[in-house]
Design a protein around this motif. Sequence first.
Motif, PDB file in Angstrom:
ATOM      1  N   VAL A  44       4.549  13.285   4.985  1.00 55.83           N
ATOM      2  CA  VAL A  44       4.209  12.058   5.701  1.00 55.83           C
ATOM      3  C   VAL A  44       2.785  12.110   6.220  1.00 55.83           C
ATOM      4  O   VAL A  44       2.102  11.085   6.282  1.00 55.83           O
ATOM      5  CB  VAL A  44       5.227  11.786   6.829  1.00 55.83           C
ATOM      6  N   ARG A  45       2.295  13.294   6.586  1.00 58.22           N
ATOM      7  CA  ARG A  45       0.879  13.401   6.955  1.00 58.22           C
ATOM      8  C   ARG A  45      -0.002  12.979   5.783  1.00 58.22           C
ATOM      9  O   ARG A  45      -1.002  12.281   5.952  1.00 58.22           O
ATOM     10  CB  ARG A  45       0.548  14.834   7.367  1.00 58.22           C
ATOM     11  N   ARG A  46       0.370  13.429   4.588  1.00 58.63           N
ATOM     12  CA  ARG A  46      -0.399  13.064   3.395  1.00 58.63           C
ATOM     13  C   ARG A  46      -0.328  11.560   3.150  1.00 58.63           C
ATOM     14  O   ARG A  46      -1.337  10.922   2.836  1.00 58.63           O
ATOM     15  CB  ARG A  46       0.152  13.821   2.180  1.00 58.63           C
ATOM     16  N   ILE A  47       0.871  10.986   3.290  1.00 61.65           N
ATOM     17  CA  ILE A  47       1.037   9.544   3.076  1.00 61.65           C
ATOM     18  C   ILE A  47       0.243   8.765   4.107  1.00 61.65           C
ATOM     19  O   ILE A  47      -0.441   7.779   3.790  1.00 61.65           O
ATOM     20  CB  ILE A  47       2.532   9.174   3.135  1.00 61.65           C
ATOM     21  N   ARG A  48       0.299   9.220   5.370  1.00 55.83           N
ATOM     22  CA  ARG A  48      -0.446   8.538   6.424  1.00 55.83           C
ATOM     23  C   ARG A  48      -1.944   8.561   6.124  1.00 55.83           C
ATOM     24  O   ARG A  48      -2.652   7.563   6.293  1.00 55.83           O
ATOM     25  CB  ARG A  48      -0.168   9.205   7.770  1.00 55.83           C
ATOM     26  N   SER A  49      -2.443   9.735   5.682  1.00 54.96           N
ATOM     27  CA  SER A  49      -3.862   9.857   5.371  1.00 54.96           C
ATOM     28  C   SER A  49      -4.261   8.934   4.222  1.00 54.96           C
ATOM     29  O   SER A  49      -5.280   8.247   4.276  1.00 54.96           O
ATOM     30  CB  SER A  49      -4.184  11.310   5.021  1.00 54.96           C
ATOM     31  N   ALA A  50      -3.432   8.902   3.173  1.00 55.84           N
ATOM     32  CA  ALA A  50      -3.728   8.047   2.026  1.00 55.84           C
ATOM     33  C   ALA A  50      -3.699   6.572   2.414  1.00 55.84           C
ATOM     34  O   ALA A  50      -4.555   5.784   2.014  1.00 55.84           O
ATOM     35  CB  ALA A  50      -2.739   8.320   0.898  1.00 55.84           C
ATOM     36  N   ALA A  51      -2.700   6.194   3.228  1.00 55.14           N
ATOM     37  CA  ALA A  51      -2.591   4.796   3.646  1.00 55.14           C
ATOM     38  C   ALA A  51      -3.785   4.385   4.497  1.00 55.14           C
ATOM     39  O   ALA A  51      -4.255   3.242   4.434  1.00 55.14           O
ATOM     40  CB  ALA A  51      -1.293   4.591   4.424  1.00 55.14           C
TER      41      ALA A  51
ATOM     42  N   VAL B  43       0.833  -1.204   0.000  1.00 56.43           N
ATOM     43  CA  VAL B  43       0.000   0.000   0.000  1.00 56.43           C
ATOM     44  C   VAL B  43       0.866   1.252   0.000  1.00 56.43           C
ATOM     45  O   VAL B  43       0.656   2.188  -0.782  1.00 56.43           O
ATOM     46  CB  VAL B  43      -0.948  -0.002   1.219  1.00 56.43           C
ATOM     47  N   LEU B  44       1.883   1.290   0.860  1.00 54.47           N
ATOM     48  CA  LEU B  44       2.706   2.489   0.984  1.00 54.47           C
ATOM     49  C   LEU B  44       3.443   2.820  -0.312  1.00 54.47           C
ATOM     50  O   LEU B  44       3.581   3.988  -0.680  1.00 54.47           O
ATOM     51  CB  LEU B  44       3.702   2.318   2.128  1.00 54.47           C
ATOM     52  N   THR B  45       3.926   1.807  -1.013  1.00 56.54           N
ATOM     53  CA  THR B  45       4.708   2.067  -2.230  1.00 56.54           C
ATOM     54  C   THR B  45       3.839   2.487  -3.414  1.00 56.54           C
ATOM     55  O   THR B  45       4.372   2.884  -4.449  1.00 56.54           O
ATOM     56  CB  THR B  45       5.547   0.834  -2.624  1.00 56.54           C
ATOM     57  N   LYS B  46       2.522   2.415  -3.258  1.00 57.65           N
ATOM     58  CA  LYS B  46       1.630   2.918  -4.307  1.00 57.65           C
ATOM     59  C   LYS B  46       1.387   4.417  -4.178  1.00 57.65           C
ATOM     60  O   LYS B  46       0.833   5.042  -5.082  1.00 57.65           O
ATOM     61  CB  LYS B  46       0.283   2.189  -4.239  1.00 57.65           C
ATOM     62  N   ILE B  47       1.777   4.982  -3.043  1.00 53.78           N
ATOM     63  CA  ILE B  47       1.471   6.379  -2.758  1.00 53.78           C
ATOM     64  C   ILE B  47       2.538   7.284  -3.365  1.00 53.78           C
ATOM     65  O   ILE B  47       3.734   7.005  -3.280  1.00 53.78           O
ATOM     66  CB  ILE B  47       1.360   6.596  -1.237  1.00 53.78           C
ATOM     67  N   GLU B  48       2.097   8.368  -3.967  1.00 51.57           N
ATOM     68  CA  GLU B  48       3.010   9.294  -4.622  1.00 51.57           C
ATOM     69  C   GLU B  48       4.075   9.782  -3.647  1.00 51.57           C
ATOM     70  O   GLU B  48       3.783  10.144  -2.508  1.00 51.57           O
ATOM     71  CB  GLU B  48       2.230  10.492  -5.157  1.00 51.57           C
ATOM     72  N   GLY B  49       5.306   9.759  -4.109  1.00 50.07           N
ATOM     73  CA  GLY B  49       6.417  10.244  -3.309  1.00 50.07           C
ATOM     74  C   GLY B  49       7.192   9.156  -2.602  1.00 50.07           C
ATOM     75  O   GLY B  49       8.273   9.423  -2.071  1.00 50.07           O
TER      76      GLY B  49
END
Length: 403
Positions: free
Chosen positions: A340-347, A299-305
């Motif tokens: 990281v807030r954005r990544i956490r929210s997306a995850a 899941v994490l590696t699908k997120i932009e950045g």
Amino acid sequence: MPSADRIAPIRGADHAAVLDAALEARAGGRVPLVGDERWTQGHWDAVVRTVRSHGVPPEADWATFTSGSAGTPRVVLRTEASWRTAYPAVTALLDARAGDRILVPVHPVSSMALNAAAHARATGLDVRVPAGARLRATDLAGPDGPELMHGTPWQLRDLVDLLEAGTRTTLRGVLVGGDRLDPALAARARAHGLRVASYFGAAELSYVAADTGDGLRPLDGVDVQVRDGVLWVRTPQRALGTVGAGGHLTAGALQDDDGWVTVGDRARLEDGVLVPAGRADEAILTAGATVVPADVEAVLTKIEGVQAALVVGRPDALLGQRVAAYLEPAPGTVLDAAAVRRIRSAAGEWLAVAQRPRHWRTVPELPRTGSGKVRRLDAGQAEALAGETLVVRPDASPVGGRA
């Protein structure tokens, strides 16, 4: 020839020459043992000495290393026939034709690279290696450009990034192994007209299942079962065993049950499709729930950045273990607190509550195995790599500070 003398140690910075030397050693009846030129001489001497002291059975043709993602790589011994039986399937997955040039960007210490070179020699393909550790535009085209590539998801991402930046290529087909292939990445590659196939396997089992777009399905001649969440396989590609203590060949990571073997991979079967879920001994037990790191990493590696992610369990007095994520930024990306807030929210939209990391760290680069797979580290090793700390509490946003 004495058993010890059959071992042919080979390593060097010229990876094309290393693969050629391994094939020539095999053709001469010796057992090539390909090392990593980045290892210290003392470490390499110790590895060679260990293998020679244990010897190899007369039926052994290849000595390869496991990926070492979960610790120290092991030396796996196998026959030529155990690889050759899968060559028709590999040829079909690649849609390979005699005379095709195949790019092998995987480091020669990986069994993937040796298998690709051995398959190429047996089927009339011409092996090429990239000029550097990462793919470049010059590796992908030109009058003698490759038609095929056999590599990892990490290398496919490099390829797709180059194509999306306008690089031209002579490639038409890519075979991907060594780690889970993100369907979105496969779709990006196919959008450039590439034929993409992926496979799941292990150094001790070779090819188990392949996916050409409709999920991983066992290869012909390979039987699979899932028992209590663990994958068991019956296959003619099984290795002879692993060099171990006691002066003889051992089963190594293989557990045997009347011809069925497992290396501890977790998986499930859904309508004949194999869905891997990481190694059983990697599971994180947190607040009574079992979390498979590979599921969270996917899941994490699908997120932009996010270029790559490593998920581990950190000891926690209340939860038993706390899920921790270590993120490597994509090229040109800065993973600051806001990112990281954005990544956490997306995850959080994709992960169950127990799966959501409570401890976030950014790292300049995650260590990888010879095949390009992120190396499995324990919490202490991962923490030693980290840069900025971002602590995530269940009821709070990320805040700067040390955990």
